[in-house]
Design a protein around this motif. Structure first.
Motif, short mmCIF file in Angstrom:
data_model
loop_
_atom_site.label_atom_id
_atom_site.label_comp_id
_atom_site.label_asym_id
_atom_site.label_seq_id
_atom_site.Cartn_x
_atom_site.Cartn_y
_atom_site.Cartn_z
N ARG A 107 0.85 -1.21 0.00
CA ARG A 107 0.00 0.00 0.00
C ARG A 107 0.88 1.26 0.00
O ARG A 107 0.60 2.24 -0.68
N LEU A 108 1.98 1.22 0.79
CA LEU A 108 2.90 2.37 0.82
C LEU A 108 3.52 2.58 -0.56
O LEU A 108 3.72 3.71 -1.00
N LYS A 109 3.83 1.48 -1.24
CA LYS A 109 4.41 1.61 -2.58
C LYS A 109 3.40 2.21 -3.55
O LYS A 109 3.72 3.12 -4.32
N ASP A 110 2.17 1.71 -3.48
CA ASP A 110 1.12 2.23 -4.36
C ASP A 110 0.90 3.72 -4.12
O ASP A 110 0.55 4.47 -5.03
N ALA A 111 1.11 4.16 -2.86
CA ALA A 111 0.91 5.58 -2.53
C ALA A 111 2.16 6.41 -2.87
O ALA A 111 2.18 7.62 -2.63
N GLY A 112 3.19 5.76 -3.39
CA GLY A 112 4.40 6.49 -3.78
C GLY A 112 5.33 6.81 -2.62
O GLY A 112 6.28 7.58 -2.76
N ARG A 113 5.10 6.20 -1.47
CA ARG A 113 5.95 6.49 -0.30
C ARG A 113 7.10 5.50 -0.16
O ARG A 113 8.02 5.72 0.60
N LYS A 154 4.56 -10.22 -5.90
CA LYS A 154 5.37 -9.48 -6.89
C LYS A 154 6.35 -8.63 -6.10
O LYS A 154 5.98 -7.60 -5.52
N LEU A 155 7.60 -9.07 -6.05
CA LEU A 155 8.61 -8.39 -5.24
C LEU A 155 9.62 -7.67 -6.13
O LEU A 155 9.86 -8.08 -7.26
N ASP A 156 10.24 -6.63 -5.57
CA ASP A 156 11.32 -5.96 -6.28
C ASP A 156 12.67 -6.57 -5.93
O ASP A 156 13.58 -6.57 -6.76
N PHE A 157 12.83 -7.01 -4.67
CA PHE A 157 14.13 -7.58 -4.30
C PHE A 157 13.99 -8.68 -3.26
O PHE A 157 13.01 -8.78 -2.52
N LEU A 158 15.04 -9.52 -3.25
CA LEU A 158 15.23 -10.53 -2.22
C LEU A 158 16.62 -10.28 -1.62
O LEU A 158 17.59 -10.15 -2.37
N GLN A 159 16.69 -10.19 -0.29
CA GLN A 159 18.02 -10.13 0.35
C GLN A 159 18.22 -11.48 1.04
O GLN A 159 17.40 -11.88 1.88
N ILE A 160 19.31 -12.18 0.69
CA ILE A 160 19.49 -13.55 1.19
C ILE A 160 20.98 -13.86 1.37
O ILE A 160 21.82 -13.22 0.74
N ASN A 161 21.26 -14.84 2.24
CA ASN A 161 22.65 -15.23 2.48
C ASN A 161 23.17 -16.14 1.35
O ASN A 161 22.46 -17.04 0.89
N TYR A 162 24.38 -15.87 0.94
CA TYR A 162 25.04 -16.67 -0.11
C TYR A 162 26.54 -16.41 0.01
O TYR A 162 26.96 -15.25 0.10
#
Ligand SMILES: NC(=O)c1ccc[n+]([C@@H]2O[C@H](COP(=O)([O-])OP(=O)(O)OC[C@H]3O[C@@H](n4cnc5c(N)ncnc54)[C@H](OP(=O)(O)O)[C@@H]3O)[C@@H](O)[C@H]2O)c1
Length: 154
Positions: free
Chosen positions: A8-14, A39-47
């Protein structure tokens, strides 16, 4: 669910980007389920060179779904660097533009085609400069690491 709020914050441009993160293989089934469902923009993961489980399913899935990957704990939380610290750098390190173990380990992570960036942790400016140097020069391909990577940990 937190993701619904963040969306919701993304849709509101925040908020510009929405993603999820974890740092242990025990979470991967759940991480994979969210990656498939949302639908994600990023994944932060250990590697890391000694911690490659994310490459089995999560990294290819993120790549296929156009999700950016930020790699946390690229030095295994520091343990991997401590393990290699007493060993001389292999001759091929210079061939791939690396002057330290930290740079070798970061190049390994950055070489994966799904990886967007690595976020090594340090409290020392000199280590930050060392780490930044891994962002320059050629990135070896998977066959290079199949040949040399296992030997490093032997
Ligand atoms: N999202 C999550 O769930 C999650 C979980 C864990 C970590 N993280 C994030 O991931 C990032 C990295 O994780 P991390 O710090 O735990 O593990 P890491 O990056 O794998 O290892 C950090 C360790 O490596 C040492 N180091 C860094 N650069 C070095 C260099 N050039 N030469 C020698 N030693 C070096 C650091 O010591 P010095 O300080 O002495 O350089 C520190 O002890 C952090 O930003 C952290 O917030 C996220």
């Amino acid at each position: 669910m937190q993701l619904a709020s963040v969306r919701r914050l993304k849709d509101a441009g925040r908020v510009r980007y929405v993603g999820i993160t974890h740092y242990t293989a025990s979470s991967y089934a759940e991480v994979e389920a969210v990656l498939r469902a949302e639908k994600l923009d990023f994944l932060q993961i250990n590697y890391a060179l000694d911690d490659r489980a994310a490459a089995e399913r999560l990294l290819p899935l993120a790549q296929a779904r156009g999700v950016a990957v930020l790699v946390n704990q690229p030095f295994g939380g520091g343990g991997l660097l401590r393990r290699l610290a007493g060993k001389p750098l292999p001759g091929w390190a210079a061939d791939i533009g690396c002057a330290s173990w930290a740079q070798v380990l970061l190049k390994f992570v950055l070489s994966h085609p799904a990886v967007t960036c690595a976020i090594p942790g340090t409290g020392r400016p000199a280590h930050m400069l060392d780490n930044l140097a891994a962002g320059r020069g050629a990135l070896p391909d998977a066959s290079f690491w199949r040949l040399h990577g296992a030997l490093l940990l032997g």
